[in-house]
Design a protein around this motif. Sequence first.
Motif, short mmCIF file in Angstrom:
data_model
loop_
_atom_site.label_atom_id
_atom_site.label_comp_id
_atom_site.label_asym_id
_atom_site.label_seq_id
_atom_site.Cartn_x
_atom_site.Cartn_y
_atom_site.Cartn_z
N LEU A 133 0.83 -1.20 0.00
CA LEU A 133 0.00 0.00 0.00
C LEU A 133 0.87 1.25 0.00
O LEU A 133 0.57 2.24 -0.68
N ILE A 134 1.94 1.22 0.77
CA ILE A 134 2.86 2.36 0.81
C ILE A 134 3.44 2.61 -0.57
O ILE A 134 3.50 3.75 -1.06
N ASP A 135 3.88 1.54 -1.23
CA ASP A 135 4.45 1.70 -2.57
C ASP A 135 3.40 2.17 -3.57
O ASP A 135 3.69 2.96 -4.47
N GLY A 136 2.16 1.67 -3.43
CA GLY A 136 1.09 2.13 -4.30
C GLY A 136 0.84 3.62 -4.14
O GLY A 136 0.63 4.34 -5.13
N CYS A 137 0.88 4.09 -2.90
CA CYS A 137 0.72 5.52 -2.65
C CYS A 137 1.83 6.31 -3.33
O CYS A 137 1.59 7.34 -3.98
N ARG A 138 3.06 5.85 -3.19
CA ARG A 138 4.20 6.56 -3.78
C ARG A 138 4.12 6.60 -5.30
O ARG A 138 4.36 7.63 -5.94
N LEU A 139 3.76 5.47 -5.90
CA LEU A 139 3.73 5.39 -7.36
C LEU A 139 2.54 6.12 -7.95
O LEU A 139 2.55 6.44 -9.15
N SER A 140 1.52 6.39 -7.16
CA SER A 140 0.33 7.06 -7.68
C SER A 140 0.58 8.52 -8.03
O SER A 140 -0.20 9.12 -8.77
N ARG A 141 1.65 9.11 -7.46
CA ARG A 141 1.98 10.53 -7.64
C ARG A 141 0.95 11.45 -6.99
O ARG A 141 0.90 12.65 -7.27
N ALA A 142 0.13 10.89 -6.13
CA ALA A 142 -0.84 11.69 -5.40
C ALA A 142 -0.18 12.36 -4.21
O ALA A 142 0.94 12.00 -3.81
N GLU A 143 -0.87 13.33 -3.63
CA GLU A 143 -0.46 13.87 -2.34
C GLU A 143 -0.82 12.82 -1.29
O GLU A 143 -1.96 12.34 -1.26
N VAL A 144 0.12 12.46 -0.44
CA VAL A 144 -0.12 11.40 0.55
C VAL A 144 0.02 11.97 1.96
O VAL A 144 1.03 12.60 2.29
N ALA A 145 -1.00 11.75 2.76
CA ALA A 145 -0.97 12.11 4.18
C ALA A 145 -0.99 10.82 4.99
O ALA A 145 -1.95 10.05 4.90
N VAL A 146 0.08 10.57 5.74
CA VAL A 146 0.15 9.38 6.59
C VAL A 146 -0.35 9.78 7.98
O VAL A 146 0.16 10.73 8.58
N VAL A 147 -1.34 9.07 8.48
CA VAL A 147 -1.97 9.44 9.75
C VAL A 147 -1.74 8.35 10.79
O VAL A 147 -1.46 7.20 10.45
N PRO A 148 -1.86 8.70 12.08
CA PRO A 148 -1.64 7.72 13.14
C PRO A 148 -2.52 6.49 12.98
O PRO A 148 -3.64 6.56 12.48
N HIS A 149 -2.00 5.38 13.45
CA HIS A 149 -2.60 4.07 13.24
C HIS A 149 -4.00 3.95 13.83
O HIS A 149 -4.23 4.28 15.00
N ALA A 150 -4.94 3.51 12.98
CA ALA A 150 -6.30 3.13 13.40
C ALA A 150 -7.02 4.25 14.15
O ALA A 150 -7.70 4.01 15.14
N GLN A 151 -6.90 5.48 13.67
CA GLN A 151 -7.55 6.62 14.29
C GLN A 151 -8.44 7.33 13.27
O GLN A 151 -7.97 8.18 12.50
#
Length: 404
Positions: A133-151
């Motif tokens: 999923l992390i790699d998919g986010c990176r390859l998508s070229r989208a803006e990615v916001a990583v948020v705290p786990h399960a919140q």
Amino acid sequence: MHDDASGRVFDWLDTAAERRRLTGLARRLRPRAATSPALDLAGNDYLGLCRHPEVIAAAAAAARTWGAGATGSRLVTGSTALHAELEAELAAFCGFEAALVLASGYAANLAALTALAGRGTLIVSDAGNHASLIDGCRLSRAEVAVVPHAQPEAFAKALDGHVHGHPGGDARRALAVTDSVFSDDGDAAPLSRLAAVCRSAGAALVVDDAHGLGVLGEGGRGAVAAAGLAGAPDVVATATLSKALGSQGGVVCGPRRVIDHLVNAARTLIFDTGLAPPAAGAALGALRLLRREPERAQRVRSVAATLHRRLAAAGLRAARPDAAVVSVRAPSPEAAVAWAAACGEAGVAVGCFRPPSVPDGISRLRLTARADLTPADLDRAVATVIATAPPAASGPTGVPADPA
């Protein structure tokens, strides 16, 4: 002839290898034999179907009918009637309009994220998500916001203002991305609450159900179905066929128009050879077996609960499992490696997770429950993990110690 300079271009690899060795993070492949007396709590064969005679027979029949390989991309020669049959039955089982089978679960996640997102899209991703999923986010070229786990509230904050603040165009698109069950600690995502957050923001929800399919939900239909989200027009689910179904490959399930779009836009579908027919046949055989024997899903959850209860009662810091994964914390990376090795020498294979593979930085043993484990197997596994535990794995009064 090669000059001295050409022989030094990869010298940096020696430095990197030495750094891994000194920090105890060096990895190596360990080929296993076809048969072993060891009890396997390291693999992901949750339902015990990998070696089931019916599943093996389905793989063999597919090989005899279609050959050993798919021969090409799904858009060229790699799509067979068997693939279409598997997709139809997976979609029906999981409760979605359509499904698309790919060569791996990793490829399925890359397909979903890169085809559904792009420049101007916001992806909100749980900090505990799987590497695919992390790699998919990176390859998508989208803006990615990583948020705290399960919140869910962190997802809501990240999504707030993005969708409604950009009238028209690609900038209005947003996705929330999460595993259904996280492979490190075995805990489940709050899918119902995440779906409510996404609907409030006008965002789609993409769920990797790799560890939920075959384990959670009625008859093993998965965590998305268990949350009442199967077939929702704003939800996409991915999964692997290599865990509960004991085969190989990946699948994306969702609305028909999503699947049609992936066929036209997902590079891991367009440019990769299709799933080998024997793997497709095995997955289909396993799925049909699960439909006839839905009690396998309940059995694996029961085995996981028993492992947790008995290990926790012994004072070990075992995380309560929401599916089939039981995590037991170790006091350090070195202790985790030694503990896993000691279990292996005693005839019980367990997983060993440590930094940098774990997003929370906590080293642990990872035990996977299987529906086919007997009471004697459970006794053996529990006794081995307890007997080989490092002294610092639990406190002096049976209270687990904090990890170093």
